[in-house]
Each structure stands twice: as C-alpha cells, then as structure tokens.
Design a protein around this motif. Structure first.
Motif, PDB file in Angstrom:
ATOM      1  N   UNK A  28       0.823  -1.204   0.000  1.00  0.00           N
ATOM      2  CA  UNK A  28       0.000   0.000   0.000  1.00  0.00           C
ATOM      3  C   UNK A  28       0.866   1.266   0.000  1.00  0.00           C
ATOM      4  N   UNK A  29       2.176   1.085  -0.026  1.00  0.00           N
ATOM      5  CA  UNK A  29       3.075   2.225  -0.015  1.00  0.00           C
ATOM      6  C   UNK A  29       3.327   2.778   1.367  1.00  0.00           C
ATOM      7  N   UNK A  30       2.943   2.037   2.418  1.00  0.00           N
ATOM      8  CA  UNK A  30       3.146   2.484   3.788  1.00  0.00           C
ATOM      9  C   UNK A  30       4.442   1.908   4.344  1.00  0.00           C
ATOM     10  N   UNK A  31       5.071   2.659   5.251  1.00  0.00           N
ATOM     11  CA  UNK A  31       6.316   2.210   5.861  1.00  0.00           C
ATOM     12  C   UNK A  31       6.090   0.900   6.613  1.00  0.00           C
ATOM     13  N   UNK A  32       7.021  -0.035   6.431  1.00  0.00           N
ATOM     14  CA  UNK A  32       6.905  -1.322   7.099  1.00  0.00           C
ATOM     15  C   UNK A  32       7.211  -1.158   8.585  1.00  0.00           C
ATOM     16  N   UNK A  33       6.368  -1.766   9.403  1.00  0.00           N
ATOM     17  CA  UNK A  33       6.516  -1.672  10.857  1.00  0.00           C
ATOM     18  C   UNK A  33       6.427  -3.059  11.463  1.00  0.00           C
ATOM     19  N   UNK A  34       7.354  -3.360  12.394  1.00  0.00           N
ATOM     20  CA  UNK A  34       7.306  -4.655  13.074  1.00  0.00           C
ATOM     21  C   UNK A  34       6.007  -4.806  13.858  1.00  0.00           C
ATOM     22  N   UNK A  35       5.581  -3.702  14.503  1.00  0.00           N
ATOM     23  CA  UNK A  35       4.386  -3.784  15.335  1.00  0.00           C
ATOM     24  C   UNK A  35       3.130  -3.999  14.498  1.00  0.00           C
TER      25      UNK A  35
END
Length: 534
Positions: free
Chosen positions: A293-300
């Motif tokens: 979706x073009x969103x920054x990847x986050x572990x949480x």
C-alpha cells in the motif's frame, strides 16, 4: 582480477563502486599504519539483539559486503574486514511480541540484554540467544564477517579508554546533544547511562563527572541514594548516538551504512566522533521498505515480508538481486514482487559472460556473484522462466505436484531431470507454494464472447493440424496470425492475448502463449480451449 576489470572499476557508475571510491578517496594509497604498512579497511554493520534477525539485517550486511568487494576490486586487492556488531549492552525497554515466555523478560525490563536470562532456555542470556541466531543467520548465507559483542567489550574493559575519553569531553558532547532534545528530555539527559549497583538496571538519570581519568561519576541510584561509582568494566552503557560515535573511534570504523530513519543520528554521531578525536566513517543512507500500500513497514503492524516468506516463494539470489537495485529509492516489499525479481535475476545472469567488462561491472549479478568469490565464467540460464512456471502450475491447480510439473517440463526442457536442473527444480517447489497460496484462490476463467469464441475455435483447428514437436516460436506465430485476422474483431494483439489469458488461464496477465503451449502441450492446450468453448 584482470587489468580491464580494475580499470573499469575506476569509472563504473554502479553504486557499490561509487561507494568504494569514497573510501579510496579517504585513504589515498590505501589505509596504512604508522609504519606505512597496509592495514584492513574496517566495514561495520550494527544489530540490536532485542529481536531476531530479519530481512533488514540481511540487506544491510549484503549491501555492505557488496561495497567491500567493490573496494577490493577498485584497489587491486587491498585488505578489508567486516564487523557485525551487536548492541547487546542495551537495556531492555519493552518485551518483543514474538516471545512466548514473556514473564522472564518482563521481570528484567531495564537490564542489559546480555544479563537477562534466556526465555528460550538454550543460552546464557537473552542476548546470547539472539546473537547466536544472528550468527547462524549470517552463516546460512555465507557472509564473511567477524562478530563483536558490545557487552564483551564493555565488561572486559575494552571500551574503558573510550569511556574516559567521553567523560573528558563531557561538556562538548552535551553542547552537541542538548539542542537536539525536547526540553523535558534535556533535564535528565546524560551521555553515559550508569548501571545501578543495586538493581542492575541501565539508568536514565542525570550524571555528574567526578574524575574522568578514573572513570568515576555521581548520580542518584534507583533507590534514591546519591552515589559515586565507576562507569568502567561494564558498569555503564553510552547513550545511542554517543555510543555509535565512540564505537566508530574505538574500533576504527571506516564505512557503515544505515537507513534513512537514522539520518539525524549520523549527523550528531559524526560531530561527537570528531570531538572524541576521530572521524565519521563513510557510508550510504538507504531508503526504507514499504508495503504493497506504499506504507512504511513496521514490526508492530506486521505489514512486512519476512526473509523466510521470500525464500518460500523465491530464491535467495532473487532477494539479493532485488535488494541490490536502487538502494536510495524506497522499495515495496511484498510477495507480489517476487516472481519478477526471480526472472530478472536470471535475465541478468544469462547476459553476464557476453557483456563487455564495463557492462559487467554494471550488472547486479556480477556484484552478487563476486560477493561469493566469482571470477568470471560461463553464464547460466533457466530453460523456463518463473513466470511461465507459475502459469503452468496455475492451470494444473492448487493440488499440482512436483512430479506432475516435471512431466510437463519434458515437453519443453531437454533432459528434463531435476538433478540436471537444480535451480529450476528449486523454483518448481516455490512455484507450487506460490500458486497454492496466492494464485489458485484468485483464478477465474470467464466465458469467451462471440468473436473470441470464433478465434479460439480457429486456434484449436490450427493446433489440431500442428505436430506435437512444434517449437515455441512456430506456435507463437500461429497465435499471432489469428489475432491479426480482422475477421475476429480484435483491435489490437493485446486484446487477443488478454482473451487467451482470461478464458484459458483465468488471469488478467499471462505468458508468451507459444512458450506456454509448448510447455503445457498441444493436446492439453486444446483441452483448455474445449473447456472454454463448452
């Protein structure tokens, strides 16, 4: 290494060589000791062992290795070292989500990672467990590195002189850091985080230097007592930006890359390194990963792609290839990019031996193979693209087997034996998994419209008159001629191919149809057409 490669490396625009030239400019004539002898250029990658190694760990070590090998090529073989540094003296701030036995960690919040019992009960500490995972992870991919533990250095006194240096330059470091902090944070900020002699926790408290040369500071302990205590021998941990700078100076780091999110840290740590009598290493600031979706990847959020997932559906080489390209551009990281990465890797690999030296050095595969000792040689290619494999498996269905796929490959591949084509065999297994999880659930074959049905019937008639050993090119020509016939009403050949994909394969996109028919077989393709026309 040939003279031609060495010469071409001086001007190559491939990013590893551009990075390598930064180091060469830093050390004209090579890095040398006081006696004038060549000494290794030190490359470093950092790792926080509060969690397990992941795809970000892989990409940083891989990219650093690529620059390392480029530097060796550029200089004609000057020595280098790569250190994988673990920040295992950090205090545990929160319990990771992916740990089952959380109680052990919850009871030790704030303690150095290397002094917390291992919740997995396999190693001396939580950090030792995760450090072992890191080393096994890097060893799995054949990286050449030296492992260094922050806790080992702090505890054994290896950083004692560096810590005294920090205390001597206390005010200069505070002058750098305080303007970058919020007012509330300034009140408690200290470059040194003492370890409480009563609780063993890493303390975030104001600190006053008592005797820099002796390593003695004054602070309020966790029980409220004001005490004077040493920061040497494992009784402290430096704040992140100060620690990074101290490490650069103490270890003599010459090159380290990092993500865009650490841009400010690089700036401040570089200034602190200068105060400590050293200099900031050369390095590349790379862009971060994005999800589909073009969103920054986050572990949480869990919106990323793990390295295990990539290797289930694609090859290690394809992952390395994908990570090689455009490190300064943000990259989408999701399963949909894997098939193209696999095929592009093999396209570049096949080209490699026929390219002039200048183009070889711009070929990503040259760098990837060089990282593992490649010195040139014959090109390799896949007899079937991964995309075509996926189309075949898609037609065969979610229940297709490896043996079944290889039986069809016999139509297309000479000596269709898995032992003779290990790379292809590995992709067969991955194609089956990819189809099962992502393709088969989405395939829907539509009924052809009137003109399309006539074209499909014409194709069936042509195939009926075609020998089973017709080449992919001959079959492609048959498909072309029908699509160009105005009688069937296709405005463009693209419309005809879209019809074939949607009615025969159940997908909006597909392969070169001549290749697919040759692989799937003329008789089987006629059965697909019959099903579409039924």
């Amino acid at each position: 290494m040939t003279d031609a490669i060495h010469t071409a490396a001086q001007t190559s625009k491939a990013w590893p060589f551009e990075e390598a030239r930064k180091i060469a400019k830093r050390f004209p004539g090579g890095k040398r000791d006081a006696s004038g002898n060549l000494v290794p250029v030190l490359f470093e990658t950092g790792y926080g062992p509060s969690g397990l190694p992941h795809i970000g760990t892989f990409q940083e070590v891989l990219r650093t290795t690529l620059v390392r090998r480029a530097y060796e090529t550029l200089t004609g073989g000057h020595p280098t070292r790569l250190v994988a540094f673990s920040d295992d003296m950090d205090g545990l701030r929160k319990v990771p989500d992916n740990i089952e036995n959380k109680a052990v960690l919850e009871a030790n919040l704030g303690h150095p990672l290397s002094r917390i019992p291992d919740p997995f009960e396999t190693h001396e500490s939580f950090a030792h467990h995760n450090n072992a995972m890191l080393r096994a992870f890097l060893d799995q991919f054949g990286f050449d590195y030296e492992f260094v533990s922050a806790a080992d250095r702090y505890n054994a006194g290896g950083f004692d002189d560096a810590l005294k240096n920090v205390l001597r330059n206390w005010q200069a470091i505070m002058d750098i850091m305080l303007p970058t902090l919020r007012e509330e944070r300034r009140k408690t900020y200290s470059p040194v985080l003492p370890v409480s002699p009563t609780t063993g926790q890493v303390l975030q408290v104001p600190v006053e230097v008592v005797d820099a040369d002796a390593g003695i500071v004054r602070f309020t302990d966790s029980n409220g007592d004001v005490i004077e205590h040493t920061v040497l021998g494992g009784w402290s941990k430096l704040q992140w930006k100060v620690d990074w700078a101290m490490r650069w100076v103490a270890l003599g780091v010459d090159y380290e890359m990092c993500g865009k999110d650490l841009t400010d840290s690089v700036t401040q740590s570089g200034r602190i390194a200068q105060v400590l009598g050293g200099r900031r290493p050369e390095g590349l600031i790379y862009e971060l990963f994005l999800d589909e979706k073009g969103e920054k990847i986050s572990k949480s959020k869990g919106n990323g792609l793990t390295i295990e997932q990539w290797l289930e559906y694609g090859s290690e080489e394809s992952l390395s290839f994908y990570l090689f390209r455009d490190p300064k551009s943000a990259k989408s990281l999701h399963v949909g990019i894997i098939p193209r990465a696999v095929d592009e890797y093999w396209q570049f690999r096949e080209k490699l031996p026929t390219q002039p030296v200048e183009q070889q050095l711009g070929n990503p595969v040259w760098h990837l193979l060089r990282a593992n000792g490649y010195q040139g040689g014959d090109g390799e290619s896949l007899p079937v693209t991964y995309g075509l494999l996926l189309n075949l498996v898609g037609v065969l269905g979610a229940g297709a087997s490896r043996d079944q796929v290889w039986s069809y490959l016999g139509n297309y591949v000479e000596n269709a034996d898995p032992a003779a084509h290990p790379a292809l065999d590995g992709l067969v297994t991955r194609a089956l998994a990819y189809n099962r999880d992502f393709i088969a659930p989405t395939l829907i074959r539509r009924k052809p419209e009137a003109g399309e049905a006539l074209a499909l019937a014409a194709l069936d008639e042509e195939l009926a008159a075609t020998s089973d050993d017709a080449t992919a090119e001959e079959l492609q020509n048959i498909v072309y001629e029908i699509g160009k016939d105005p009688h069937y009403g296709f405005e463009t050949l693209r419309d005809w191919f879209k019809c074939l994909y949607e009615t025969l394969l159940g997908s909006a996109q597909g392969p070169r149809m001549g290749s697919f028919i040759a692989l799937y077989g003329v008789a089987n393709t006629r059965k697909l057409i019959a099903e579409a026309l039924d």
